[in-house]
Design a protein around this motif. Structure first.
Motif, mmCIF file in Angstrom:
data_model
loop_
_atom_site.group_PDB
_atom_site.id
_atom_site.type_symbol
_atom_site.label_atom_id
_atom_site.label_comp_id
_atom_site.label_asym_id
_atom_site.label_seq_id
_atom_site.Cartn_x
_atom_site.Cartn_y
_atom_site.Cartn_z
ATOM 1 N N PRO A 6 -4.801 -9.313 -9.986
ATOM 2 C CA PRO A 6 -3.511 -9.878 -9.558
ATOM 3 C C PRO A 6 -2.809 -8.961 -8.565
ATOM 4 C CG PRO A 6 -3.725 -9.946 -11.950
ATOM 5 C CD PRO A 6 -4.842 -9.082 -11.444
ATOM 6 N N ILE A 7 -2.149 -9.546 -7.589
ATOM 7 C CA ILE A 7 -1.427 -8.743 -6.601
ATOM 8 C C ILE A 7 -0.356 -7.900 -7.290
ATOM 9 C CG2 ILE A 7 0.187 -10.610 -6.079
ATOM 10 C CD1 ILE A 7 -1.155 -7.888 -3.674
ATOM 11 N N GLU A 8 0.190 -8.383 -8.394
ATOM 12 C CA GLU A 8 1.204 -7.608 -9.126
ATOM 13 C C GLU A 8 0.639 -6.265 -9.602
ATOM 14 O OE1 GLU A 8 2.295 -11.806 -9.032
ATOM 15 O OE2 GLU A 8 0.457 -10.784 -9.722
ATOM 16 N N ASP A 9 -0.615 -6.265 -10.054
ATOM 17 C CA ASP A 9 -1.241 -5.020 -10.504
ATOM 18 C C ASP A 9 -1.493 -4.079 -9.335
ATOM 19 O OD1 ASP A 9 -1.220 -6.218 -12.957
ATOM 20 O OD2 ASP A 9 -3.404 -6.402 -13.160
ATOM 21 N N MET A 10 -1.877 -4.648 -8.211
ATOM 22 C CA MET A 10 -2.118 -3.847 -7.014
ATOM 23 C C MET A 10 -0.828 -3.158 -6.557
ATOM 24 S SD MET A 10 -5.361 -4.007 -6.081
ATOM 25 C CE MET A 10 -5.204 -3.457 -4.380
ATOM 26 N N VAL A 11 0.244 -3.930 -6.484
ATOM 27 C CA VAL A 11 1.516 -3.379 -6.011
ATOM 28 C C VAL A 11 2.054 -2.335 -6.988
ATOM 29 C CG1 VAL A 11 3.924 -3.935 -5.456
ATOM 30 C CG2 VAL A 11 2.074 -5.440 -4.660
ATOM 31 N N ALA A 12 1.918 -2.602 -8.288
ATOM 32 C CA ALA A 12 2.387 -1.645 -9.293
ATOM 33 C C ALA A 12 1.629 -0.318 -9.168
ATOM 34 C CB ALA A 12 2.223 -2.223 -10.693
ATOM 35 N N THR A 13 0.327 -0.385 -8.923
ATOM 36 C CA THR A 13 -0.464 0.828 -8.741
ATOM 37 C C THR A 13 -0.035 1.567 -7.482
ATOM 38 O OG1 THR A 13 -2.343 -0.210 -9.867
ATOM 39 C CG2 THR A 13 -2.806 1.734 -8.534
ATOM 40 N N ALA A 14 0.190 0.820 -6.405
ATOM 41 C CA ALA A 14 0.656 1.437 -5.155
ATOM 42 C C ALA A 14 1.990 2.131 -5.364
ATOM 43 C CB ALA A 14 0.768 0.370 -4.064
ATOM 44 N N ILE A 59 2.057 -8.289 2.218
ATOM 45 C CA ILE A 59 2.600 -7.226 3.067
ATOM 46 C C ILE A 59 4.040 -6.913 2.661
ATOM 47 C CG2 ILE A 59 3.351 -6.678 5.422
ATOM 48 C CD1 ILE A 59 0.889 -8.246 6.420
ATOM 49 N N GLU A 60 4.820 -7.955 2.451
ATOM 50 C CA GLU A 60 6.228 -7.764 2.080
ATOM 51 C C GLU A 60 6.349 -7.057 0.732
ATOM 52 O OE1 GLU A 60 10.342 -10.394 1.433
ATOM 53 O OE2 GLU A 60 8.444 -11.379 1.952
ATOM 54 N N ARG A 61 5.510 -7.420 -0.219
ATOM 55 C CA ARG A 61 5.560 -6.781 -1.545
ATOM 56 C C ARG A 61 5.185 -5.303 -1.461
ATOM 57 N NH1 ARG A 61 3.352 -10.575 -6.458
ATOM 58 N NH2 ARG A 61 4.133 -12.587 -5.770
ATOM 59 N N TYR A 62 4.081 -5.026 -0.806
ATOM 60 C CA TYR A 62 3.656 -3.634 -0.678
ATOM 61 C C TYR A 62 4.722 -2.794 0.025
ATOM 62 C CZ TYR A 62 -1.269 -4.253 -2.104
ATOM 63 O OH TYR A 62 -2.431 -4.478 -2.816
ATOM 64 N N GLN A 63 5.263 -3.350 1.095
ATOM 65 C CA GLN A 63 6.233 -2.601 1.878
ATOM 66 C C GLN A 63 7.553 -2.440 1.133
ATOM 67 O OE1 GLN A 63 7.360 -4.268 5.821
ATOM 68 N NE2 GLN A 63 6.455 -2.400 6.627
ATOM 69 N N GLY A 64 8.029 -3.530 0.545
ATOM 70 C CA GLY A 64 9.320 -3.499 -0.110
ATOM 71 C C GLY A 64 9.338 -2.752 -1.423
ATOM 72 N N GLU A 65 8.236 -2.825 -2.190
ATOM 73 C CA GLU A 65 8.219 -2.217 -3.520
ATOM 74 C C GLU A 65 7.558 -0.849 -3.572
ATOM 75 O OE1 GLU A 65 6.953 -4.898 -6.654
ATOM 76 O OE2 GLU A 65 7.416 -6.639 -5.388
ATOM 77 N N ALA A 66 6.705 -0.540 -2.585
ATOM 78 C CA ALA A 66 5.977 0.729 -2.639
ATOM 79 C C ALA A 66 6.048 1.517 -1.337
ATOM 80 C CB ALA A 66 4.514 0.473 -3.007
ATOM 81 N N GLY A 67 6.754 1.002 -0.341
ATOM 82 C CA GLY A 67 6.891 1.722 0.923
ATOM 83 C C GLY A 67 5.606 1.854 1.710
ATOM 84 N N LEU A 112 0.838 -10.025 11.805
ATOM 85 C CA LEU A 112 1.782 -9.717 10.728
ATOM 86 C C LEU A 112 1.904 -8.220 10.455
ATOM 87 C CD1 LEU A 112 0.934 -12.603 8.230
ATOM 88 C CD2 LEU A 112 3.009 -12.346 9.600
ATOM 89 N N PHE A 113 0.832 -7.478 10.669
ATOM 90 C CA PHE A 113 0.908 -6.035 10.431
ATOM 91 C C PHE A 113 1.757 -5.345 11.498
ATOM 92 C CE2 PHE A 113 -2.908 -7.373 8.173
ATOM 93 C CZ PHE A 113 -2.712 -6.774 6.931
ATOM 94 N N GLU A 114 1.625 -5.797 12.733
ATOM 95 C CA GLU A 114 2.485 -5.259 13.791
ATOM 96 C C GLU A 114 3.947 -5.627 13.535
ATOM 97 O OE1 GLU A 114 -0.295 -6.872 14.241
ATOM 98 O OE2 GLU A 114 -1.450 -6.084 15.934
#
Length: 311
Positions: free
Chosen positions: A61-69, A98-106, A135-137
């Protein structure tokens, strides 16, 4: 206790190969959410500033990925999550990740790859399509890594050739020249320096100037490595493991990457323009086992952050 053990090992360790020490400077390592959970504190294992890739395996799940990050970033390490194109449903899903990773884990860096899934879940089939979204740019990502395959890729060239692999590399090189993001090739692991050196030289001949972060399998049981090597499509260098398996005196001993790294390090020392910039570890025998090997063999390049801080 961990720091005391590291210091004890450092006091009694064999002499460090200075060429390996130089090559391991700034090495990176790969984790998954379930393997990261087994580590109490990465600062007891990894040098300050170590880039930590987070592998996104199908079904995670993306939630697990973001939490680990988020957890690893809080411990002070730059995080580079995988974005496997074939398990991303559509552009909206990509934007959400992208938004989750950036917003929650910088997070501001990513490894873009096709992913080891035969049939795409949705709209994307390749890392190039992910880049084409822009989107990455738009999110201001500072670093993008893409996959490299020193021994070819069955996913890209099912017939075992190299034509599509080189075509993809040329496209990625052109993209590298058009983006402000820093780019590099992060490669599949291999066990023999010779095909790696030949491939790296061929990159230059083809005008591919992206630096290479060479994939190296960390220490592990021989049976474990052979299993992963076959599953990941490792090519000619698999013979190194098969030859070792035939030697009864070595069969039960854990594999260590000392020989392949020594050969690469010696080549780099003799050829300063050699385009392998960093080592990227796949800790197939465990993160702690891999980090301990780096501590014992990497000299100043392997000293964990907590030990540096204490010193």
């Amino acid at each position: 206790m961990a720091l005391l053990n590291f210091k004890k090992r450092a006091d009694t360790a064999k002499s460090v190969n200075p060429q390996i020490e130089a090559l391991l400077q700034g090495y990176s390592i790969e984790v998954m959410p379930r393997t990261a959970e087994k580590v109490d504190n990465f600062r007891d294992l990894l040098p300050e500033g170590t880039r930590v890739y987070i592998a996104h395996i199908e079904g995670t799940p993306i939630e697990d990925m973001v939490a680990t990050a988020r957890r690893i970033a809080r411990e002070g390490y730059p995080v580079m999550p995988h974005f496997p194109a074939r398990i991303i449903k559509d552009e909206a899903t990509l934007a959400d990740w992208i938004e989750r990773y950036q917003g929650e884990a910088g997070v501001d860096q990513a490894l873009l790859l096709a992913g080891g899934v035969a049939k795409p879940f949705g709209d994307f089939d390749s890392s190039m399509q992910l880049m084409q979204t822009g989107l990455f740019e738009k999110a201001g990502f500072k670093r993008l890594h893409v996959a490299g395959h020193p021994e070819g890729s069955r996913d890209i060239d099912p017939d075992g050739g190299y034509d599509n692999v080189w075509e993809a590399l040329r496209w990625k090189q052109a993209y590298c020249e058009s983006t402000d993001a820093e780019m590099a090739l992060a490669t599949q692991f291999a066990f023999d320096a010779k095909p790696i050196i030949k491939w790296a030289d061929n990159l230059k001949a083809e005008g591919i100037t992206m630096p290479v972060h060479i994939g190296i399998a960390g220490p592990a049981k021989l049976q474990t490595l052979i299993k992963f090597a076959i599953a990941c499509g490792v090519g000619p260098s698999l013979k190194v493991l098969q030859k070792r398996a035939m030697d009864v005196s070595k069969l039960l001993l854990p594999y260590e990457p000392t020989e392949v790294l020594a050969d690469l390090a010696a080549h780099k020392a003799a050829h300063p323009d050699f385009n392998i910039e960093r080592v990227h570890f796949f800790p197939l025998g465990g993160i702690k086992t891999n980090a301990t090997w780096a501590i014992e063999n990497g000299g100043a390049s392997g000293v964990p952050a907590a030990q540096t801080q204490q010193g």
